[in-house]
Scaffold this motif. Structure first.
Motif, PDB file in Angstrom:
ATOM      1  N   ASN A 173      -9.100  17.145  69.984  1.00 24.06           N
ATOM      2  CA  ASN A 173     -10.074  16.156  69.515  1.00 24.06           C
ATOM      3  C   ASN A 173     -10.968  16.821  68.482  1.00 24.06           C
ATOM      4  OD1 ASN A 173     -12.028  14.252  69.009  1.00 24.06           O
ATOM      5  ND2 ASN A 173     -12.623  13.949  71.140  1.00 24.06           N
ATOM      6  N   LEU A 174     -10.522  16.800  67.243  1.00 25.27           N
ATOM      7  CA  LEU A 174     -11.278  17.340  66.124  1.00 25.27           C
ATOM      8  C   LEU A 174     -11.899  16.189  65.336  1.00 25.27           C
ATOM      9  CD1 LEU A 174      -8.663  19.959  64.838  1.00 25.27           C
ATOM     10  CD2 LEU A 174     -10.562  20.349  66.427  1.00 25.27           C
ATOM     11  N   ILE A 186      -6.208  25.015  49.201  1.00 26.33           N
ATOM     12  CA  ILE A 186      -6.538  23.631  49.575  1.00 26.33           C
ATOM     13  C   ILE A 186      -6.250  23.360  51.045  1.00 26.33           C
ATOM     14  CG2 ILE A 186      -6.397  22.678  47.255  1.00 26.33           C
ATOM     15  CD1 ILE A 186      -3.517  21.823  47.896  1.00 26.33           C
ATOM     16  N   ASN A 187      -6.321  24.400  51.874  1.00 29.33           N
ATOM     17  CA  ASN A 187      -6.203  24.246  53.321  1.00 29.33           C
ATOM     18  C   ASN A 187      -7.563  24.444  53.985  1.00 29.33           C
ATOM     19  OD1 ASN A 187      -3.180  24.208  54.588  1.00 29.33           O
ATOM     20  ND2 ASN A 187      -3.202  25.027  52.514  1.00 29.33           N
ATOM     21  N   ASP A 188      -7.709  23.896  55.187  1.00 32.16           N
ATOM     22  CA  ASP A 188      -8.952  24.092  55.935  1.00 32.16           C
ATOM     23  C   ASP A 188      -9.161  25.564  56.257  1.00 32.16           C
ATOM     24  OD1 ASP A 188     -10.021  21.265  56.597  1.00 32.16           O
ATOM     25  OD2 ASP A 188      -7.887  21.140  57.039  1.00 32.16           O
ATOM     26  N   GLY A 205     -11.351  30.678  66.191  1.00 33.61           N
ATOM     27  CA  GLY A 205     -12.777  30.653  65.882  1.00 33.61           C
ATOM     28  C   GLY A 205     -13.112  29.646  64.802  1.00 33.61           C
ATOM     29  N   VAL A 206     -12.322  29.612  63.742  1.00 33.71           N
ATOM     30  CA  VAL A 206     -12.584  28.682  62.643  1.00 33.71           C
ATOM     31  C   VAL A 206     -12.405  27.240  63.101  1.00 33.71           C
ATOM     32  CG1 VAL A 206     -11.822  27.917  60.357  1.00 33.71           C
ATOM     33  CG2 VAL A 206     -11.994  30.363  60.858  1.00 33.71           C
ATOM     34  N   ILE A 207     -11.309  26.948  63.811  1.00 30.14           N
ATOM     35  CA  ILE A 207     -11.096  25.575  64.259  1.00 30.14           C
ATOM     36  C   ILE A 207     -12.111  25.193  65.333  1.00 30.14           C
ATOM     37  CG2 ILE A 207      -9.395  26.072  66.075  1.00 30.14           C
ATOM     38  CD1 ILE A 207      -7.855  23.594  65.165  1.00 30.14           C
ATOM     39  N   GLY A 208     -12.596  26.181  66.096  1.00 26.92           N
ATOM     40  CA  GLY A 208     -13.659  25.920  67.064  1.00 26.92           C
ATOM     41  C   GLY A 208     -14.946  25.498  66.383  1.00 26.92           C
TER      42      GLY A 208
END
Length: 565
Positions: free
Chosen positions: A214-215, A235-237, A285-288
């Motif tokens: 659930n982002l 151009i990526n997250d 960590g980044v996606i968190g």
């Protein structure tokens, strides 16, 4: 004695105080659902819909599907409703979703790192022929998409894919999408570091886990140790780009916050070097941060690029280190600019083991199920049974002995899959377009294929690297802003004043070498019928005016508007 009255001071204008509603960041305590998407995700995790598909919808049919599952949660399993045939582009933004929906689905097969065995490719081809009317498209994120899928057939398709190690898990939705990787990871002679292990670890640890299911919106990842910078990392997250640290050796430079669509942004470096074994932890960590601090109030600002733009790289790195990794990252160098203009691995190239890999070009990623099975047969006959997809809608056969190179090239040519394509066939990409996409305004795939044929006929001597990207709407799935010639689909007026399909033109975008977004010439739009004439005209002017060794994107920056129109 009474105090002398004082003259009242001039009234200070009262400032209107407004309460900021926040951006919907969980880490700031904003858990209240703020839009419809956040509400249906709160009501039920997208991953849970698989059970309903298998036990209810596949048995009772399309009309039994709950709307929040149909247009929301089913994306977590790679399913989008496709566009009902016969609806023109002028109605795209007018009709309600249920009016645009066909009773068939696009199904996206997730292919992390673009890595396939010929067995897997054959299964996809067979599924295409049996369940998808033969449809198949190679995407610019290394996936394969099928169309005309009935909900009744989805469980059987999943069983066949999973039997050979493939899935559609989180291929779409507000979750971690496919992890793209260098298609020649582990085999290229010039590779800095092989990121395959990190791709596998991220997939095995986190894909399908409710930790990141659930982002705020989708989350795109790229990992490559190639000096060609072959995964459009800008151009990526989040992206991990191979570099050589002067003290610690090969590892990855960490980038965050890239993305296109209607508000494009080039990713930024955090200045941090990450060793291979720490990539999964850094990724988490980044996606968190995105999960916890990402903006959920407005859907239009719910991408990581907006948070990175507001925070800046220094604050982002500090939060990553202090709150998520609980340690400092090592400072590291930036990647060197690639020395080659093409980054798609098309052609014949030597592997580090002495064998060869052969990259070939379908037309704008459009293939079909029968062709996929034939590619599998050809790859088995001339290679080791390993194939790859690329981020340019191309494919590669690995592990070809020198004596088998020419027979393989000839076998591919017989399938109209050339390993020696023209610049136009090599450099032209197209999104799904109005044929299947509910957001599209114009046709793209057939238009792109026809454009290739016309340009090959009209300018047969043109051999400069050139990228021509066609997109059916403003959302930039085909990366129009970073193409030499980017074509954004819209309705335009022809000479008779009639509204017809056409494109807004972006010129001079680039990635890798001097990355930046294309230039929009005021009022420059072309109809679909005029497109070959326009592209021929601007490319011939480039040929006439360019300086020695000058790239198209560089010429565009100094060319007059007259030369570009």
């Amino acid at each position: 004695m009474a105090a002398t009255p004082q003259k009242p001071a001039a009234a200070t204008p009262r400032r209107k105080v407004s309460r900021h509603r926040g951006e919907g960041q969980w880490a700031a305590g904003h858990f209240t659902p703020l839009n419809g998407n956040e509400q249906f995700k709160k009501d039920d995790d997208g991953l849970n819909v698989r059970t309903r598909i298998e036990t209810i919808y596949s048995k009772r049919g399309f009309d039994s599907i709950d709307p929040n599952d149909l247009r929301g949660r089913m994306r977590w399993w790679g399913l989008y409703t496709q566009r009902k045939p016969g609806i023109d582009g002028g109605k795209t933004a007018i009709l309600e979703p249920e009016e645009l929906d066909d009773k068939y689905f696009m199904l996206r097969v997730r292919i992390d790192g673009g890595r396939l065995t010929t067995q897997q490719l054959r299964v996809i081809g067979e599924i295409s022929q049996e369940f998808a009317r033969g449809s198949a498209d190679i995407t610019d994120r290394q996936n394969i998409q099928l169309h005309w899928i009935r909900i009744e057939d989805v469980p059987e398709i999943w069983d066949r894919l999973e039997a050979v190690g493939l899935s559609t898990t989180e291929a779409c939705g507000d979750c971690p999408r496919v992890v793209i990787g260098s298609p020649v990871a582990g085999i290229a002679e010039d590779e800095i570091i092989d990121g395959s292990w990190a791709i596998d670890e991220i997939h095995d640890r986190y894909i399908g886990s409710k930790e990141f299911s659930n982002l705020p919106r989708k989350f795109k990842t790229a990992i490559s140790g190639s000096p060609l910078l072959d995964v459009v990392h800008e151009i990526n997250d989040v992206a991990f780009v191979g570099v050589e640290h002067p003290e610690h050796g090969p590892g990855f430079d960490l980038w965050v916050g890239g993305g296109l669509s209607t508000n494009p942004k080039i990713g930024v470096r955090l200045g941090a070097w990450v060793p291979l074994e720490e990539v999964p932890e850094a990724w988490a960590g980044v996606i968190g941060i995105f999960r916890d601090y990402g903006y959920r109030r407005l859907r239009t600002r719910a991408r990581l690029k907006f948070l990175v733009a507001d925070w800046g790289p220094e604050k982002f790195r500090q939060i990553l280190e202090d709150e998520y990794l609980e340690r400092k990252l090592v400072d590291g160098p930036a990647p060197a600019e690639p020395t080659e203009r093409w980054r798609d691995h098309v052609g014949v190239h030597r592997q580090k083991d002495g064998r060869f890999y052969v990259g070939f070009a379908p037309r704008v990623g459009r293939v079909d199920g029968a062709t996929l099975t034939k590619i599998a047969e050809v790859a088995e006959a001339h290679g080791s049974g390993r194939v790859r997809t690329t981020v340019e809608q191309k494919m590669i056969v690995l592990d070809v002995e020198e004596a088998q190179v020419e027979p393989l090239v000839e076998a591919l040519e017989a399938l109209d899959l050339t390993a020696r394509p023209s610049s136009f066939r090599r450099g032209t990409m197209a999104c799904t377009g109005i044929e299947y996409c509910k957001l599209a305004i114009v046709e793209t795939k057939a238009r792109g294929a026809a454009l290739i044929d016309e340009l090959e006929r009209r300018i047969p001597d043109f051999d400069e690297p050139i990228t021509i990207n066609l997109n059916g709407c403003p959302n930039a799935c085909a990366r129009i802003q970073v193409a030499d010639i980017g074509l954004k689909g819209q309705l335009v007026l022809n000479d008779e004043g009639e509204q017809v399909e056409g494109y807004q033109v972006h010129l001079g975008g680039a990635l890798g070498l001097q990355a930046g977004f294309g230039r929009k010439v005021r009022g420059l739009k072309v109809t679909s019928d005029e497109l070959p004439d326009y592209v021929e005209r601007v490319l011939k002017r480039f040929q006439d005016e360019r300086e020695d060794g000058e790239r198209f994107a560089t010429w565009v920056t100094r060319a007059s508007e007259e030369a570009l129109s």
